[in-house]
Design a protein around this motif. Structure first.
Motif, PDB file in Angstrom:
ATOM      1  N   ILE A  69     -51.008 -23.089  -4.058  1.00 34.78           N
ATOM      2  CA  ILE A  69     -51.448 -21.860  -3.401  1.00 34.78           C
ATOM      3  C   ILE A  69     -50.467 -20.760  -3.789  1.00 34.78           C
ATOM      4  N   LYS A  70     -50.991 -19.639  -4.269  1.00 32.78           N
ATOM      5  CA  LYS A  70     -50.203 -18.542  -4.833  1.00 32.78           C
ATOM      6  C   LYS A  70     -49.416 -17.778  -3.762  1.00 32.78           C
ATOM      7  N   LEU A  71     -48.153 -17.488  -4.065  1.00 29.81           N
ATOM      8  CA  LEU A  71     -47.311 -16.645  -3.217  1.00 29.81           C
ATOM      9  C   LEU A  71     -47.567 -15.185  -3.588  1.00 29.81           C
ATOM     10  N   ARG A  72     -47.739 -14.320  -2.572  1.00 26.65           N
ATOM     11  CA  ARG A  72     -48.113 -12.924  -2.817  1.00 26.65           C
ATOM     12  C   ARG A  72     -47.751 -12.083  -1.592  1.00 26.65           C
ATOM     13  N   VAL A  73     -48.067 -10.789  -1.636  1.00 24.53           N
ATOM     14  CA  VAL A  73     -47.838  -9.917  -0.479  1.00 24.53           C
ATOM     15  C   VAL A  73     -48.816 -10.298   0.627  1.00 24.53           C
ATOM     16  N   THR A  74     -48.285 -10.497   1.825  1.00 21.71           N
ATOM     17  CA  THR A  74     -49.134 -10.768   2.976  1.00 21.71           C
ATOM     18  C   THR A  74     -48.631  -9.988   4.190  1.00 21.71           C
ATOM     19  N   HIS A  75     -49.502  -9.792   5.155  1.00 22.26           N
ATOM     20  CA  HIS A  75     -49.190  -9.022   6.356  1.00 22.26           C
ATOM     21  C   HIS A  75     -48.443  -9.877   7.374  1.00 22.26           C
ATOM     22  N   ASN A  76     -48.910 -11.106   7.588  1.00 15.28           N
ATOM     23  CA  ASN A  76     -48.264 -12.111   8.429  1.00 15.28           C
ATOM     24  C   ASN A  76     -48.394 -11.893   9.941  1.00 15.28           C
ATOM     25  N   ASP A  77     -49.189 -10.920  10.354  1.00 14.62           N
ATOM     26  CA  ASP A  77     -49.473 -10.751  11.788  1.00 14.62           C
ATOM     27  C   ASP A  77     -50.829 -10.076  11.938  1.00 14.62           C
TER      28      ASP A  77
END
Length: 363
Positions: A209-217
């Motif tokens: 699964i690719k690591l990328r920019v995420t919001h996380n909330d």
């Protein structure tokens, strides 16, 4: 006293408007946030970032500003007024910084308030779920070409399941006998789900699964809608950092598909709404499907279950730790939040096969 302090802090930012009144916004668990009214009838959001939770606040604010600038560039075809409604706008201080420090060493940042917008604590229609899915999917799509290495890890191991289990085990050692007894049923549920709840993390660690920019909330209350309930803007970007799509997907599902708020004590009111799930997935994948592999799409339902579990675990851990992280209104607040999330997991599990079918059939 508070008004004078807020006036002093607000005056540090580059503004011609003068603060005349404020209202504290109480929806968040972590930061202190104020709606500021000015003499020119312009409104702003003034926020004190919790330095007990966040260890590198300048880095956190830099994350928010960098991603906001990226989004503004990607949406540069919009007129300026519309752009201010679609992307968070941060106001610099007189000295040109993105934050100021008060005399107690607390960090503050200022944002332009987005007028004529609404938020939801719970979803009341499939259309709201669909619009929420579109907006989060669009956010992830627009940031898919952003170099995540530019961002700091705001909260290390934020969604790391092994880390959360370690915290849980440490909390068991310090919990009072009374709290252990009250939480016993849910402590046992944690151990029962342990292996399944590590699957997504193992896929991430293996690179599948690719690591990328995420919001996380991505809870529903962090999505702004316009008066016609159309998705408008993703807010509360304090936790923007490198992550995986499944955590953003799952955290949104956690609140969008819960038939009650996460603080609801009457568990009879808590259930997983499969129709809202279907609507959210439709909107989400309309914006993002081209960015995801079939394998990534396959694991979206498990991402939802995992994120509900991780919040159940965190609320339970904080309860056992005597409420040192989340703001609470009464002694059993964190335990009630945890019970709520475990009930949601139970309802989701009953419909998991249908969730898998829905996620793979969206065109």
């Amino acid at each position: 006293m508070i008004l004078e302090k807020l006036k002093s802090i607000y005056a540090e930012f580059s503004n011609t408007d003068q603060l005349i009144s404020y209202k504290q916004l109480a929806s968040g668990h972590i930061n202190d946030t104020f709606l500021i009214e000015t003499t020119t009838n312009n409104f702003y959001i003034l926020q004190q970032i919790n330095r007990g939770v966040f260890k590198d606040i300048p880095g956190l604010i830099n994350n928010k500003v960098l991603v906001s600038r990226h989004l503004r560039k990607k949406l540069g075809y919009l007129n300026p007024n519309e752009l201010k409604r679609r992307v968070l706008s941060f106001v610099e201080t007189i000295e040109g910084n993105n934050y100021c420090l008060d005399i107690d060493g607390n960090y503050w940042n200022l944002m332009i308030y987005i007028n004529d917008s609404v938020t939801f604590e719970t979803v009341n229609s499939a259309n709201v779920a669909y619009e929420g899915g579109k907006l989060i999917g669009d956010f992830l799509n627009l940031t898919s070409d952003f170099d995540a290495s530019q961002l700091i890890e705001v909260i290390p191991k934020f969604h790391d399941m092994s880390f959360r289990f370690t915290q849980f085990e440490e909390a068991l050692k310090v919990a009072s006998d009374v709290r252990l007894k009250k939480a016993q049923k849910y402590i046992e549920l944690v151990w029962c789900l342990k292996d399944e709840m590590h699957i997504i993390q193992k896929l991430k660690e293996s690179g599948k699964i690719k690591l990328r920019v995420t919001h996380n909330d991505t809870k529903i209350s962090n999505i702004l809608f316009d008066k016609n309930n159309k998705g408008l803007c993703v807010i509360d970007t304090d936790t923007i950092m490198p992550g995986i799509v499944h955590y953003d997907f799952g955290d949104a599902i956690r609140t969008i598909c819960n038939t009650a708020t996460e603080d609801e004590k009457d568990l009879e009111k808590v259930a997983f709404n499969i129709e809202y799930y279907k609507a959210y997935v439709k909107g989400f994948l309309e914006q993002l499907k081209s960015e995801l592999t079939p394998s990534a799409i396959k694991y979206l339902p498990l991402g939802a279950k995992t994120m509900i579990f991780i919040m159940a675990l965190r609320f339970l851990t904080d309860y056992l730790n005597h409420d040192i992280y989340y703001k609470t209104a009464y002694p059993e607040h964190n335990l009630d939040r945890s019970k709520n999330q475990f009930k949601l997991i139970e309802s989701l599990a009953d419909q998991f096969k249908e969730m898998e079918i829905i996620s793979t059939q969206i065109k």
